[in-house]
Design an enzyme around this catalytic site. Structure first.
Site, PDB file in Angstrom:
ATOM      1  N   HIS A 148       0.827  -1.203   0.000  1.00 24.18           N
ATOM      2  CA  HIS A 148       0.000   0.000   0.000  1.00 24.18           C
ATOM      3  C   HIS A 148       0.861   1.252   0.000  1.00 24.18           C
ATOM      4  O   HIS A 148       2.061   1.180   0.210  1.00 24.18           O
ATOM      5  CB  HIS A 148      -0.937   0.035   1.217  1.00 24.18           C
ATOM      6  CG  HIS A 148      -0.229   0.102   2.532  1.00 24.18           C
ATOM      7  ND1 HIS A 148       0.019  -1.025   3.300  1.00 24.18           N
ATOM      8  CD2 HIS A 148       0.303   1.135   3.237  1.00 24.18           C
ATOM      9  CE1 HIS A 148       0.657  -0.681   4.403  1.00 24.18           C
ATOM     10  NE2 HIS A 148       0.845   0.637   4.393  1.00 24.18           N
ATOM     11  N   GLU A 190      -3.692   3.784   2.178  1.00 24.29           N
ATOM     12  CA  GLU A 190      -3.887   3.808   3.620  1.00 24.29           C
ATOM     13  C   GLU A 190      -4.020   5.269   4.044  1.00 24.29           C
ATOM     14  O   GLU A 190      -3.098   6.061   3.867  1.00 24.29           O
ATOM     15  CB  GLU A 190      -2.702   3.180   4.349  1.00 24.29           C
ATOM     16  CG  GLU A 190      -2.764   3.329   5.855  1.00 24.29           C
ATOM     17  CD  GLU A 190      -1.464   2.937   6.538  1.00 24.29           C
ATOM     18  OE1 GLU A 190      -1.138   3.556   7.567  1.00 24.29           O
ATOM     19  OE2 GLU A 190      -0.769   2.028   6.040  1.00 24.29           O
ATOM     20  N   ASN A 234      -4.717  11.189  12.572  1.00 22.43           N
ATOM     21  CA  ASN A 234      -4.337  11.377  13.975  1.00 22.43           C
ATOM     22  C   ASN A 234      -5.480  12.090  14.687  1.00 22.43           C
ATOM     23  O   ASN A 234      -5.867  13.199  14.308  1.00 22.43           O
ATOM     24  CB  ASN A 234      -3.043  12.190  14.071  1.00 22.43           C
ATOM     25  CG  ASN A 234      -1.878  11.422  13.518  1.00 22.43           C
ATOM     26  OD1 ASN A 234      -1.670  10.260  13.857  1.00 22.43           O
ATOM     27  ND2 ASN A 234      -1.115  12.046  12.639  1.00 22.43           N
ATOM     28  N   HIS A 285       4.560   6.664   3.280  1.00 20.61           N
ATOM     29  CA  HIS A 285       5.515   5.668   2.824  1.00 20.61           C
ATOM     30  C   HIS A 285       4.866   4.704   1.852  1.00 20.61           C
ATOM     31  O   HIS A 285       3.659   4.591   1.775  1.00 20.61           O
ATOM     32  CB  HIS A 285       6.106   4.898   4.011  1.00 20.61           C
ATOM     33  CG  HIS A 285       5.067   4.152   4.817  1.00 20.61           C
ATOM     34  ND1 HIS A 285       4.552   4.654   5.988  1.00 20.61           N
ATOM     35  CD2 HIS A 285       4.460   2.959   4.612  1.00 20.61           C
ATOM     36  CE1 HIS A 285       3.665   3.788   6.478  1.00 20.61           C
ATOM     37  NE2 HIS A 285       3.592   2.758   5.657  1.00 20.61           N
ATOM     38  N   GLU A 342       8.509   1.063   3.724  1.00 22.37           N
ATOM     39  CA  GLU A 342       8.309   0.105   4.810  1.00 22.37           C
ATOM     40  C   GLU A 342       8.432  -1.302   4.244  1.00 22.37           C
ATOM     41  O   GLU A 342       7.834  -1.614   3.211  1.00 22.37           O
ATOM     42  CB  GLU A 342       6.925   0.298   5.432  1.00 22.37           C
ATOM     43  CG  GLU A 342       6.604  -0.679   6.541  1.00 22.37           C
ATOM     44  CD  GLU A 342       5.205  -0.486   7.109  1.00 22.37           C
ATOM     45  OE1 GLU A 342       5.001  -0.841   8.277  1.00 22.37           O
ATOM     46  OE2 GLU A 342       4.308   0.019   6.379  1.00 22.37           O
TER      47      GLU A 342
END
Length: 142
Positions: free
Chosen positions: A7, A56, A60, A76, A119
Site C-alpha cells: 500500500h 492507507e 491522527n 511511505h 516500509e
C-alpha cells in the site's frame, strides 16, 4: 527474493472529507484499525475488485497542525518481503541505510535516494529476533 506491493500511506487532516473524495473515485473502505493507545485510525480504501491495491489513510485523532502545508501528507510505500533479514542485508550490502532495523523480525524502514520512505514487512509471521538486527539502533528517520 520475494517482494509484493502492499500500500501507499498518506496522512489526512479531515478524515470524512478525504474518505468522501476517494469514494467519488470509486474506492471503498476495505479495512480499518483504530488505536485508542496511539490515538490514530488507519483506513484502507481500494477500488472494487482490487483489495490488494489500497491507499492507507492515516488520521491522527488529536490533529496534525502541519497539514496540509508541510508536505507530511505522503507517508511511505509498503512492501512485504519473503525474508526481511535477507532483504535488509541485501540492501545494506548495496549501500542502503537501514533507518529502522527489523529488530522485531517483522518491520523495517529504508529510504530511497530521493528520500522516499519505504516500509518492509515480513510476509507471514515475524521471524525470531536475530543479530545484528535485534540490537541495531535506528539511523535518521523514516
Amino acid at each position: 527474493m520475494k517482494v509484493r506491493y502492499l500500500h501507499t500511506m498518506v496522512r489526512v487532516k479531515d478524515l470524512e472529507k478525504t474518505m468522501a473524495f476517494f469514494e467519488l473515485l470509486g474506492l471503498k473502505e476495505t479495512r480499518r484499525i483504530d488505536s485508542e493507545q496511539g490515538r490514530f485510525s488507519l483506513i484502507f480504501m481500494a477500488p472494487d475488485g482490487q483489495p490488494e491495491c489500497p491507499v492507507e489513510l492515516t488520521y491522527n485523532w488529536d490533529g496534525d497542525d502541519g497539514l496540509p502545508s508541510d508536505s507530511r501528507h505522503f507517508g511511505h510505500l509498503a512492501y512485504s518481503v519473503g525474508n526481511i533479514y535477507e532483504m535488509c542485508q541485501h540492501l545494506m550490502d548495496n549501500g542502503v541505510t537501514i533507518n529502522r532495523p527489523p529488530r522485531d523480525g517483522r518491520m523495517a524502514f529504508v529510504r530511497s535516494p530521493d528520500n522516499i520512505s519505504v516500509e518492509l514487512l515480513q510476509d507471514g509471521p515475524a521471524l525470531e529476533p536475530a543479530e545484528p538486527w535485534a540490537s541495531m539502533d535506528n539511523t535518521g528517520h523514516w
